[in-house]
Scaffold this motif. Sequence first.
Motif, PDB file in Angstrom:
ATOM      1  N   LYS A  32      65.813  28.937  50.543  1.00 24.06           N
ATOM      2  CA  LYS A  32      66.391  30.140  50.838  1.00 24.06           C
ATOM      3  C   LYS A  32      67.917  29.830  51.314  1.00 24.06           C
ATOM      4  O   LYS A  32      68.765  30.576  50.907  1.00 24.06           O
ATOM      5  N   ALA A  33      67.939  28.682  52.276  1.00 25.15           N
ATOM      6  CA  ALA A  33      69.083  28.357  52.654  1.00 25.15           C
ATOM      7  C   ALA A  33      70.201  27.649  51.984  1.00 25.15           C
ATOM      8  O   ALA A  33      71.329  27.958  51.729  1.00 25.15           O
ATOM      9  N   GLU A  34      69.671  26.660  51.075  1.00 23.51           N
ATOM     10  CA  GLU A  34      70.211  26.003  50.007  1.00 23.51           C
ATOM     11  C   GLU A  34      70.951  27.127  48.978  1.00 23.51           C
ATOM     12  O   GLU A  34      71.977  26.705  48.501  1.00 23.51           O
ATOM     13  N   ASN A  35      70.203  27.998  48.798  1.00 27.97           N
ATOM     14  CA  ASN A  35      70.272  28.571  47.386  1.00 27.97           C
ATOM     15  C   ASN A  35      70.716  30.276  47.594  1.00 27.97           C
ATOM     16  O   ASN A  35      71.041  30.874  46.410  1.00 27.97           O
ATOM     17  N   GLY A  36      70.964  30.522  48.755  1.00 27.67           N
ATOM     18  CA  GLY A  36      71.340  31.920  49.238  1.00 27.67           C
ATOM     19  C   GLY A  36      70.480  32.837  48.816  1.00 27.67           C
ATOM     20  O   GLY A  36      70.709  34.211  48.112  1.00 27.67           O
ATOM     21  N   VAL A  37      68.995  32.513  48.824  1.00 29.25           N
ATOM     22  CA  VAL A  37      68.201  33.564  48.054  1.00 29.25           C
ATOM     23  C   VAL A  37      67.984  34.887  49.279  1.00 29.25           C
ATOM     24  O   VAL A  37      67.979  34.688  50.308  1.00 29.25           O
ATOM     25  N   PRO A  38      68.388  36.102  48.591  1.00 28.75           N
ATOM     26  CA  PRO A  38      68.159  37.266  49.445  1.00 28.75           C
ATOM     27  C   PRO A  38      66.745  37.299  50.030  1.00 28.75           C
ATOM     28  O   PRO A  38      65.809  37.026  49.766  1.00 28.75           O
ATOM     29  N   MET A  39      66.954  38.305  51.341  1.00 32.18           N
ATOM     30  CA  MET A  39      65.907  38.436  52.228  1.00 32.18           C
ATOM     31  C   MET A  39      64.769  39.133  51.326  1.00 32.18           C
ATOM     32  O   MET A  39      64.915  40.074  50.359  1.00 32.18           O
ATOM     33  N   GLY A  40      63.493  38.884  51.725  1.00 34.46           N
ATOM     34  CA  GLY A  40      62.659  39.448  50.585  1.00 34.46           C
ATOM     35  C   GLY A  40      62.125  38.932  49.484  1.00 34.46           C
ATOM     36  O   GLY A  40      61.012  39.293  48.715  1.00 34.46           O
ATOM     37  N   LYS A  41      62.953  38.022  49.046  1.00 34.81           N
ATOM     38  CA  LYS A  41      63.042  37.427  47.478  1.00 34.81           C
ATOM     39  C   LYS A  41      62.647  35.681  47.866  1.00 34.81           C
ATOM     40  O   LYS A  41      63.197  35.095  48.975  1.00 34.81           O
ATOM     41  N   PHE A  42      61.915  35.172  46.903  1.00 40.67           N
ATOM     42  CA  PHE A  42      61.575  33.797  47.119  1.00 40.67           C
ATOM     43  C   PHE A  42      61.340  33.103  45.830  1.00 40.67           C
ATOM     44  O   PHE A  42      61.257  33.662  45.014  1.00 40.67           O
ATOM     45  N   ARG A  43      62.170  31.721  45.700  1.00 40.57           N
ATOM     46  CA  ARG A  43      62.117  31.219  44.604  1.00 40.57           C
ATOM     47  C   ARG A  43      60.985  29.992  44.651  1.00 40.57           C
ATOM     48  O   ARG A  43      60.473  29.546  43.603  1.00 40.57           O
ATOM     49  N   ASN A  44      60.379  29.777  46.017  1.00 42.77           N
ATOM     50  CA  ASN A  44      59.166  29.090  45.929  1.00 42.77           C
ATOM     51  C   ASN A  44      58.281  29.827  47.045  1.00 42.77           C
ATOM     52  O   ASN A  44      58.712  30.425  47.897  1.00 42.77           O
ATOM     53  N   ARG A  45      57.082  29.374  47.087  1.00 39.63           N
ATOM     54  CA  ARG A  45      56.072  30.006  47.931  1.00 39.63           C
ATOM     55  C   ARG A  45      55.024  29.236  48.115  1.00 39.63           C
ATOM     56  O   ARG A  45      54.622  28.321  47.666  1.00 39.63           O
ATOM     57  N   ILE A  46      54.399  29.326  49.253  1.00 40.96           N
ATOM     58  CA  ILE A  46      52.863  28.754  49.560  1.00 40.96           C
ATOM     59  C   ILE A  46      52.062  29.772  49.256  1.00 40.96           C
ATOM     60  O   ILE A  46      51.616  30.670  50.025  1.00 40.96           O
ATOM     61  N   ASN A  47      50.856  29.473  48.534  1.00 42.64           N
ATOM     62  CA  ASN A  47      49.747  30.372  48.228  1.00 42.64           C
ATOM     63  C   ASN A  47      48.727  29.989  49.305  1.00 42.64           C
ATOM     64  O   ASN A  47      48.492  28.600  49.368  1.00 42.64           O
ATOM     65  N   GLU A  48      47.997  30.619  49.910  1.00 43.29           N
ATOM     66  CA  GLU A  48      46.986  30.521  50.913  1.00 43.29           C
ATOM     67  C   GLU A  48      45.615  30.910  50.467  1.00 43.29           C
ATOM     68  O   GLU A  48      45.495  31.970  49.926  1.00 43.29           O
ATOM     69  N   GLU A  49      44.528  29.862  50.590  1.00 44.53           N
ATOM     70  CA  GLU A  49      43.243  30.340  50.335  1.00 44.53           C
ATOM     71  C   GLU A  49      42.225  29.955  51.298  1.00 44.53           C
ATOM     72  O   GLU A  49      42.393  28.893  52.057  1.00 44.53           O
ATOM     73  N   ARG A  50      41.631  30.579  51.915  1.00 44.90           N
ATOM     74  CA  ARG A  50      40.786  30.763  53.105  1.00 44.90           C
ATOM     75  C   ARG A  50      39.306  31.137  52.700  1.00 44.90           C
ATOM     76  O   ARG A  50      39.063  31.902  51.910  1.00 44.90           O
ATOM     77  N   GLY A  51      38.445  30.478  53.265  1.00 42.37           N
ATOM     78  CA  GLY A  51      37.091  30.580  52.976  1.00 42.37           C
ATOM     79  C   GLY A  51      36.054  30.099  53.970  1.00 42.37           C
ATOM     80  O   GLY A  51      36.395  29.578  55.204  1.00 42.37           O
ATOM     81  N   GLY A  52      34.837  30.200  53.823  1.00 46.97           N
ATOM     82  CA  GLY A  52      33.490  29.600  54.574  1.00 46.97           C
ATOM     83  C   GLY A  52      33.224  30.653  55.560  1.00 46.97           C
ATOM     84  O   GLY A  52      33.567  31.777  55.426  1.00 46.97           O
ATOM     85  N   HIS A  53      32.353  30.193  56.342  1.00 48.73           N
ATOM     86  CA  HIS A  53      31.545  31.171  57.535  1.00 48.73           C
ATOM     87  C   HIS A  53      31.757  30.416  58.642  1.00 48.73           C
ATOM     88  O   HIS A  53      31.714  29.112  58.838  1.00 48.73           O
ATOM     89  N   TYR A  54      32.049  31.179  59.793  1.00 47.68           N
ATOM     90  CA  TYR A  54      32.072  30.596  61.133  1.00 47.68           C
ATOM     91  C   TYR A  54      30.802  29.971  61.421  1.00 47.68           C
ATOM     92  O   TYR A  54      30.005  30.411  61.380  1.00 47.68           O
ATOM     93  N   PRO A  55      30.964  28.770  62.021  1.00 48.84           N
ATOM     94  CA  PRO A  55      32.062  28.142  62.420  1.00 48.84           C
ATOM     95  C   PRO A  55      32.876  26.972  61.278  1.00 48.84           C
ATOM     96  O   PRO A  55      33.438  26.094  61.706  1.00 48.84           O
ATOM     97  N   HIS A  56      32.319  27.050  60.063  1.00 47.01           N
ATOM     98  CA  HIS A  56      32.610  26.123  59.229  1.00 47.01           C
ATOM     99  C   HIS A  56      33.804  26.915  58.250  1.00 47.01           C
ATOM    100  O   HIS A  56      33.444  27.098  57.120  1.00 47.01           O
ATOM    101  N   LEU A  57      34.803  27.061  58.850  1.00 43.91           N
ATOM    102  CA  LEU A  57      36.115  27.625  58.162  1.00 43.91           C
ATOM    103  C   LEU A  57      36.897  26.691  57.331  1.00 43.91           C
ATOM    104  O   LEU A  57      36.841  25.346  57.736  1.00 43.91           O
ATOM    105  N   ARG A  58      37.628  27.083  56.266  1.00 43.69           N
ATOM    106  CA  ARG A  58      38.501  26.148  55.553  1.00 43.69           C
ATOM    107  C   ARG A  58      39.663  26.905  55.188  1.00 43.69           C
ATOM    108  O   ARG A  58      39.602  28.252  54.993  1.00 43.69           O
ATOM    109  N   ALA A  59      40.805  26.315  55.009  1.00 44.95           N
ATOM    110  CA  ALA A  59      42.096  26.781  54.466  1.00 44.95           C
ATOM    111  C   ALA A  59      42.822  25.632  53.633  1.00 44.95           C
ATOM    112  O   ALA A  59      42.476  24.401  53.970  1.00 44.95           O
ATOM    113  N   SER A  60      43.243  26.349  52.666  1.00 47.24           N
ATOM    114  CA  SER A  60      44.199  25.340  51.788  1.00 47.24           C
ATOM    115  C   SER A  60      45.236  26.120  51.279  1.00 47.24           C
ATOM    116  O   SER A  60      45.417  27.327  51.463  1.00 47.24           O
TER     117      SER A  60
END
Length: 187
Positions: A32-60
Amino acid sequence: MRKRLGLNSTRWAIAFDTRKCINCKACVVACKAENGVPMGKFRNRINEERGGHYPHLRASFEPEQCHHCESPSCVRVCPTGASYQREDGLVLIRAEDCIGCGYCIIACPYDARFFNPETRVADKCTMCAHRVDAGREPACVETCPSRVRTFGNLDDPESELRRLLDSRRAQVKKPQTGNDPQGWYLV
């Protein structure tokens, strides 16, 4: 970089080692800083995946951006030629030729394009072509504290990217689209 490496061909690509991603989003902020990407828009992102059951939780966490495909559907559908592919494989947009029709946004199987409300044209990751042309890595690659991203020339057998892809199993997302993406995920 092509001249510096003394190669006859250059084919830029990127690999992601998702096991290293800590979801700090430094790559997103750097882009965003390098390319002047406007607020609320993204050229890249991180997809999150969460799962499991307590106490064996995982996130990727999985980085996502334009895959700079070898056979990009976004380029094929562009009625003005604003979306184009350089000889080195980078897929870019000539803003002055874009009419904002959105065909390329719809055609991208990676949801990597968006309509820029400030410029009124399609926008996407350029792999920081201006930096690459100056012999530097894309901002997202340079800033990642855990070195999730590796950028380089697929045609150079001595490049860090080529050695990494030759030594580890990697896969692309949605190969069935026929776009031949150049964003590799290490497994």
